[in-house]
Design a protein around this motif. Sequence first.
Motif, short mmCIF file in Angstrom:
data_model
loop_
_atom_site.label_atom_id
_atom_site.label_comp_id
_atom_site.label_asym_id
_atom_site.label_seq_id
_atom_site.Cartn_x
_atom_site.Cartn_y
_atom_site.Cartn_z
N LEU A 59 11.55 51.60 70.97
CA LEU A 59 12.24 51.28 72.21
C LEU A 59 12.95 52.52 72.75
O LEU A 59 13.48 53.31 71.98
CB LEU A 59 13.28 50.17 71.96
CG LEU A 59 12.72 48.84 71.46
CD1 LEU A 59 13.87 47.92 71.04
CD2 LEU A 59 11.89 48.17 72.54
N PRO A 60 13.00 52.65 74.08
CA PRO A 60 13.70 53.78 74.68
C PRO A 60 15.21 53.53 74.74
O PRO A 60 15.64 52.41 74.96
CB PRO A 60 13.12 53.81 76.11
CG PRO A 60 12.79 52.37 76.40
CD PRO A 60 12.40 51.75 75.08
N VAL A 61 15.98 54.57 74.52
CA VAL A 61 17.44 54.49 74.71
C VAL A 61 17.84 55.68 75.58
O VAL A 61 17.53 56.82 75.26
CB VAL A 61 18.19 54.54 73.37
CG1 VAL A 61 19.70 54.55 73.60
CG2 VAL A 61 17.82 53.34 72.50
N ILE A 62 18.49 55.39 76.68
CA ILE A 62 18.79 56.43 77.66
C ILE A 62 19.74 57.48 77.08
O ILE A 62 20.69 57.15 76.36
CB ILE A 62 19.40 55.80 78.94
CG1 ILE A 62 19.51 56.82 80.05
CG2 ILE A 62 20.74 55.15 78.67
CD1 ILE A 62 18.24 56.98 80.81
N ARG A 89 8.46 51.01 85.08
CA ARG A 89 7.28 51.53 84.40
C ARG A 89 6.20 51.82 85.43
O ARG A 89 5.91 50.98 86.27
CB ARG A 89 6.75 50.51 83.40
CG ARG A 89 7.66 50.29 82.21
CD ARG A 89 6.96 49.39 81.21
NE ARG A 89 7.83 49.05 80.10
CZ ARG A 89 7.47 48.21 79.12
NH1 ARG A 89 6.25 47.66 79.13
NH2 ARG A 89 8.29 47.95 78.14
N PRO A 285 10.11 46.79 86.82
CA PRO A 285 11.30 47.26 86.09
C PRO A 285 11.05 47.22 84.58
O PRO A 285 10.52 46.25 84.06
CB PRO A 285 12.38 46.23 86.48
CG PRO A 285 11.89 45.61 87.75
CD PRO A 285 10.40 45.61 87.67
N PRO A 287 11.54 46.33 81.11
CA PRO A 287 12.38 45.32 80.47
C PRO A 287 13.08 45.82 79.20
O PRO A 287 13.94 45.12 78.68
CB PRO A 287 11.39 44.19 80.14
CG PRO A 287 10.05 44.84 80.08
CD PRO A 287 10.10 46.03 80.98
N ASP A 288 12.71 47.01 78.74
CA ASP A 288 13.38 47.54 77.55
C ASP A 288 14.70 48.23 77.90
O ASP A 288 15.45 48.63 77.01
CB ASP A 288 12.49 48.57 76.84
CG ASP A 288 11.34 47.90 76.09
OD1 ASP A 288 11.52 46.74 75.66
OD2 ASP A 288 10.28 48.53 75.95
N LEU A 289 14.94 48.42 79.20
CA LEU A 289 16.14 49.15 79.62
C LEU A 289 16.94 48.31 80.60
O LEU A 289 16.38 47.68 81.50
CB LEU A 289 15.74 50.47 80.30
CG LEU A 289 15.10 51.50 79.38
CD1 LEU A 289 14.38 52.56 80.21
CD2 LEU A 289 16.15 52.16 78.50
N LEU A 290 18.23 48.34 80.45
CA LEU A 290 19.08 47.65 81.42
C LEU A 290 19.19 48.55 82.66
O LEU A 290 19.00 49.75 82.57
CB LEU A 290 20.47 47.43 80.81
CG LEU A 290 20.47 46.65 79.50
CD1 LEU A 290 21.86 46.64 78.88
CD2 LEU A 290 20.00 45.22 79.75
N ARG B 205 15.34 44.14 68.64
CA ARG B 205 13.88 44.11 68.75
C ARG B 205 13.25 45.39 68.20
O ARG B 205 12.03 45.53 68.18
CB ARG B 205 13.47 43.93 70.22
CG ARG B 205 13.85 42.58 70.80
CD ARG B 205 13.34 42.42 72.23
NE ARG B 205 13.96 43.35 73.13
CZ ARG B 205 13.32 44.34 73.75
NH1 ARG B 205 12.03 44.52 73.58
NH2 ARG B 205 13.98 45.15 74.55
N SER B 243 18.36 48.96 73.56
CA SER B 243 19.30 48.93 74.69
C SER B 243 19.63 47.51 75.15
O SER B 243 20.61 47.30 75.85
CB SER B 243 18.71 49.68 75.88
OG SER B 243 18.21 50.94 75.49
#
Lengths: 492, 495
Positions: A59-62, A89, A285, A287-290, B205, B243
């Motif tokens: 998962l990506p984390v900014i 995306r 958008p 969905p892994d990032l707010l 997740r 996140s």
Amino acid sequence: MTTHPVLKGDTGDWEMVIGLEVHAQVISEAKLFSGSATEFGSAPNSQVSLVDAAMPGMLPVINEKCIEQAVRTGLGLKAEINKFSVFDRKNYFYADLPQGYQISQYLQPIVGKGEIVLDLPDGETRTVGITRLHLEQDAGKSLHDQDPTRTFVDLNRSGVALMEIVSEPDLRGPEEAAAYLRKLRAILRYLGTCDGNMEEGSMRCDVNISVRKVGDNEYGTRCEVKNVNSIRYVMAAIDYEARRQIDHIEDGGTVVQETRLWDTGRGETRPMRDKEEAHDYRYFPDPDLLPLEFDDAFIDGIRATLPELPDEKKERFVTHYGLSVYDAGVLVAERARADFYEAVVSGGPNGRRDPKICANWVITELFGALNKGGHDIDESPITADQLGGLVDLITDDTISGRIAKDVFAEMLETGHDAAAIVDAKGLRQVTDTGAIEGEIDTVLAANQDKVAEYKGGKQKLFGFFVGQVMKATQGKANPKLVNEILRSKLDG
Amino acid sequence: MTELNHLTISEALDGLAKGDFTSAELTRANLLAMEEARALNAFVTETPERAMSMAMASDDRRRAGEARPLDGIPIAVKDLYCTEGIRTMAGSHILEGFTPTYESTVTANLWRDGAVLLGKTNLDEFAMGSSNTTSYFGEVHNPWTLAEEPDARLVPGGSSGGSAACVAARIATASTGTDTGGSIRQPASFCGIVGMKPTYGRCSRWGIVAFASSLDQAGPMTRSVRDAALMLTSMAGFDPKDSTSVDRTVPDYAAALTGDIRGLKIGVPKEYRVDKMPPEIEILWQQGVEWMKAAGAEIVDVSLPHTKYALPAYYIVAPAEASSNLARYDGVRYGLRVPGNSLIEMYENTRAEGFGQEVKRRVMIGTYVLSAGYYDAYYLKAQKLRTLIARDFEAAYEKCDLLLTPTAPSTAFKVGDKQDDPIAMYLNDVFTVPANLAGLPGISVPAGLGADGAPLGLQLVGQAFEEETLFRAAGVLEEAAGFTATPALMVGEGA
């Protein structure tokens, strides 16, 4: 009012309409969504995390640093900062795009409308609109030349943060495009948000260009030229593509909106193959990032650390130091140059040297010498203090401007201080009127015939006498004293 | 004494604490059950050696007085969770031979708390399915059989079919599942066990193969509500690597099981009475209402008017996200690669061979609904419906604390049924999907048997991050239902 360049055609005069999309690699320790390092030139696939390689379940984390840099750049471009923005995306398949999508910003970018003031060669300035700036991930690199049948993939760049900076279609020719890129690069470097190095690919440019008849208000159909990776090639690509479109239209054709590649070897643009272009990116958008949200305090905190930018610095150099707009522009084009100049000006016994003399020595002599050797200011063999020392020797009449050039050449070569060179070589200016008078008397005595001619009205011979005296003193005589004494002897 | 593989987590923890048996003994009993019940095809990878070494390490800790909350409890893990050094394929050929070098956060939390890994369980390919028949490793059989057709094989539900079957068959003390549209609760209902989906963001997740990122959530599958509470206490928690995970402290969920729901308001949504729902479901639901009322709860009629849009919205949003999430399986870096003469051909060959029918169907649907010109009509509209559905719940929770509904519209069906009719298959999720769309916690509790002799569950849906209330009510429901029936294909005789 600047007049725009015009291209002559068989059917009349044409105008170019150009917008640039610049991809600027963000200066940061880590990638946009992973902790991997971003250093250029590392061994292939040595800076790749599980996230960058899109392993299952990752998962990506900014990276907040990248957000700060984007906001910082937005502020430097006097742009609207969007406190709410969204990462989307952009879906497409390619071997060096591990996720099968690029995380980018589509409808809601972090930075909105801004502007850049261009410094044109004629000393004019022109304001060009910035449409938006958004953050996105870079892809990896496909290496097609390592093996006859296979393609290798290097993911070091995969996930590195880019700022895509899009201009309005406000540019009207290759010169303006070049000025835009130079100015943008200067601003990014001042801000410390991108190193602007086009050779290493940390700043890349796509050119949108169309043509229209002078006087038309409608835009023509544009083509996007990709893969233009130096300012020189941007100019060449615009020249080529504008002419191609004009010739095509004048031959009865219509321009097709398409993506073209700049071929550096052939110096021409050519259409990309359909497959490379026929993308439906299916943005949605991520969905892994707010959504990205921050407050005014975050923006103000960054604003408080903004450096003085080129435009303000130029303005200050003109008003505070009395420099010409041109000289000020040359000095502020790079922050390191401007800093060097200010270090020279603010040194010396009084803490302030003559700004114009300093500007002359910095621009004409030092920059000239550095440019000749292809060196940057930070590679200068002469420090600001040393150059200041040379200026001091000129202003206190220790040496003449003529001798100073020789001393400067010596400094460049040896890195020694000016005063040391002057002392070692005995170049100190002769200001002893008795000694100068003696030399003059000798010269006049040896040239009685010329003295007679001069007195007979041949005024031009004055320079001859000056030259003879200077020659006799190996250039060390104070030229002003030589002039004064000669006049009194010849005219008196 | 009860056979060890029949113990619940709390019973086993009790026995381990008293020294009645060791984790090695408990684990061995479960491994033997695993061998005996291989015909169910519940496991895709058995890890007996790792299980025994983890069990012995657990016994060492216990002897040293350092026992952890789940120390020595043998569990099974859905093969959607990446497990370090253990092949993880998500039920798909395209992940052929993929062995992660990393451990998912949720399983790492379970190992931190002392749990023992028995093996990886079968599932619908990439968790797409409601019958566990789409797995590359073949279908899973429900340990329950029909009273009148004992030789017919039933589906365990899906997608966490292997995880449900192994707990029901007494192979594993508990298991982990994932729930995107009902993938924990529906198989729990079909297999007569407890299945719990936490609030979105409650469990990380990270390290779980993604199906639909905005809906996926990990959760426990157990033989009691208390066990589910114990499992979730270990599984849940904030993870900076995700996140969307939420930074809230994790309570001791088992402590919430007070057995007292007096004054609690239970909502009954009228829109959940769907057409063609078998009467026995309606009757069981009504029975559930009576049980809650008898325990002192107040029953409230509520309305969730957008319920009918939940399924269509789900089958747009989930495939859309899946089509993008599954793009990384391209044959370039890991898993299956089927060569081709060009990059495009290699993609086509790899994905044609690597993905099964249902995955392809959803990738196609997802690609379609995100395409230029269709995005607004499908994806955007589905997202708007999702907002309306979430608002329905918010409005309902102004009147009540929890909702009580059936979990699934039927008992388990026979293997092979509904295979030709994706819509009939998708209808299985009609009661479970809304909670995913709204991100709310839900739990299925076994409540009775259908006329066919197969189990039926009731579902409670709670408010976001109100898992404690959910467990408390579920405990009361479990107590009232007194579900003690056991499946025919269970390993061992039971008590």
